[in-house]
Design an enzyme around this catalytic site. Structure first.
Site, short mmCIF file in Angstrom:
data_model
loop_
_atom_site.label_atom_id
_atom_site.label_comp_id
_atom_site.label_asym_id
_atom_site.label_seq_id
_atom_site.Cartn_x
_atom_site.Cartn_y
_atom_site.Cartn_z
N ARG A 1 -2.45 -6.00 -8.23
CA ARG A 1 -1.36 -6.94 -8.02
C ARG A 1 -1.30 -7.92 -9.18
NH1 ARG A 1 -3.26 -7.84 -2.04
NH2 ARG A 1 -5.10 -7.17 -3.18
N SER B 1 -2.79 -7.72 3.00
CA SER B 1 -3.02 -7.58 4.44
C SER B 1 -3.37 -8.94 5.03
CB SER B 1 -4.16 -6.59 4.70
OG SER B 1 -3.85 -5.33 4.17
N LYS C 1 -15.37 -8.26 4.83
CA LYS C 1 -14.30 -8.80 5.68
C LYS C 1 -14.45 -8.30 7.11
CE LYS C 1 -10.93 -8.04 1.92
NZ LYS C 1 -9.83 -7.11 1.59
N HIS D 1 0.84 -1.20 0.00
CA HIS D 1 0.00 0.00 0.00
C HIS D 1 0.88 1.25 0.00
CE1 HIS D 1 -3.13 -2.61 2.28
NE2 HIS D 1 -3.67 -2.36 1.11
P1 ADP Z 1 -10.11 -3.40 0.02
O1 ADP Z 1 -10.52 -4.05 1.32
O2 ADP Z 1 -11.01 -2.29 -0.44
O3 ADP Z 1 -9.72 -4.34 -1.09
P2 ADP Z 1 -7.33 -3.06 0.69
O4 ADP Z 1 -6.90 -2.25 1.86
O5 ADP Z 1 -7.16 -4.53 0.78
O6 ADP Z 1 -8.80 -2.61 0.43
O7 ADP Z 1 -6.59 -2.57 -0.63
C1 ADP Z 1 -6.72 -1.26 -1.11
C2 ADP Z 1 -6.13 -1.19 -2.50
O8 ADP Z 1 -4.74 -1.48 -2.45
C3 ADP Z 1 -6.70 -2.18 -3.52
O9 ADP Z 1 -6.76 -1.54 -4.78
C4 ADP Z 1 -5.70 -3.29 -3.53
O10 ADP Z 1 -5.70 -4.00 -4.78
C5 ADP Z 1 -4.41 -2.50 -3.38
N1 ADP Z 1 -3.32 -3.31 -2.83
C6 ADP Z 1 -3.35 -4.14 -1.78
N2 ADP Z 1 -2.15 -4.73 -1.58
C7 ADP Z 1 -1.32 -4.23 -2.54
C8 ADP Z 1 0.06 -4.49 -2.90
N3 ADP Z 1 0.81 -5.36 -2.24
N4 ADP Z 1 0.57 -3.80 -3.96
C9 ADP Z 1 -0.22 -2.95 -4.64
N5 ADP Z 1 -1.52 -2.69 -4.39
C10 ADP Z 1 -2.07 -3.32 -3.34
#
Ligand code: ADP
Length: 160
Positions: free
Chosen positions: A91, A129, A41, A17
């Site tokens: 990703r 995460s 979630k 992130h």
């Molecule tokens: P959500 O619960 O809305 O999916 P997340 O916090 O899991 O939110 O992710 C927010 C954004 O960050 C999403 O677009 C997700 O694809 C992106 N993201 C999560 N992990 C990574 C990573 N390792 N590299 C790049 N983008 C990521």
């Protein structure tokens, strides 16, 4: 002025992130990290804890601000802060279908708001995460995956 929001649950924020935020902060004049609860979630960290951890992780970026977007459509939230862009990270192919559908729906809801995708850095392609939480749950080392404060918070959570 190009204003973007980066919405997500950030439960917790990972280096993947942070990488998207760092790169986004160079593209946009202002980048809001819009924290929300993901209805699909159950979160490990409370909203307050996620705000703290996210703020700590982005403290070095002058044009980045952490805000909460609860009980609002993402496009409506974007509009309410003057943003015309939704930033998301991609990703692998597994992210694509969900992200593509969301982007299409958001365009239908408000055609003036564009979704912009940044592809994950090679190093963080595998990082999520959820994986980080699973590793931490079984006392694995997550120091390469998340900022230090987050690693400490994960440890504290699972030591409880
Ligand atoms: P959500 O619960 O809305 O999916 P997340 O916090 O899991 O939110 O992710 C927010 C954004 O960050 C999403 O677009 C997700 O694809 C992106 N993201 C999560 N992990 C990574 C990573 N390792 N590299 C790049 N983008 C990521």
């Amino acid at each position: 002025m190009k204003i973007a929001i980066y919405p997500g649950s950030f439960d917790p924020i990972t280096n993947g992130h942070v990488d998207i935020i760092k790169r986004g902060s160079k593209i946009f004049d202002k980048l809001y990290i819009a924290l929300s609860n993901n209805v699909k979630k159950q979160s490990l960290f409370t909203l307050e804890e996620r705000i703290e951890l996210t703020k700590g992780a982005v403290a070095n970026f002058a044009n980045v601000e952490v805000i909460v977007s609860e009980n609002k459509l993402t496009v409506d939230f974007a509009k309410s802060v003057g943003a015309s862009i939704i930033l998301r990270g991609l990703r692998a192919a597994t992210d694509f279908e969900f992200e593509f559908t969301m982007a299409m729906i958001n365009t239908k809801l408000n055609s003036e708001i564009e979704t912009v995708f940044l592809t994950a850095d090679n190093e963080y392609m595998y990082l999520s995460s959820s994986t980080t939480k699973e590793i931490a749950k079984f006392s694995g080392d997550v120091s390469n995956f998340v900022p230090k404060d987050v690693a400490d918070a994960l440890k504290a959570k699972f030591d409880d």
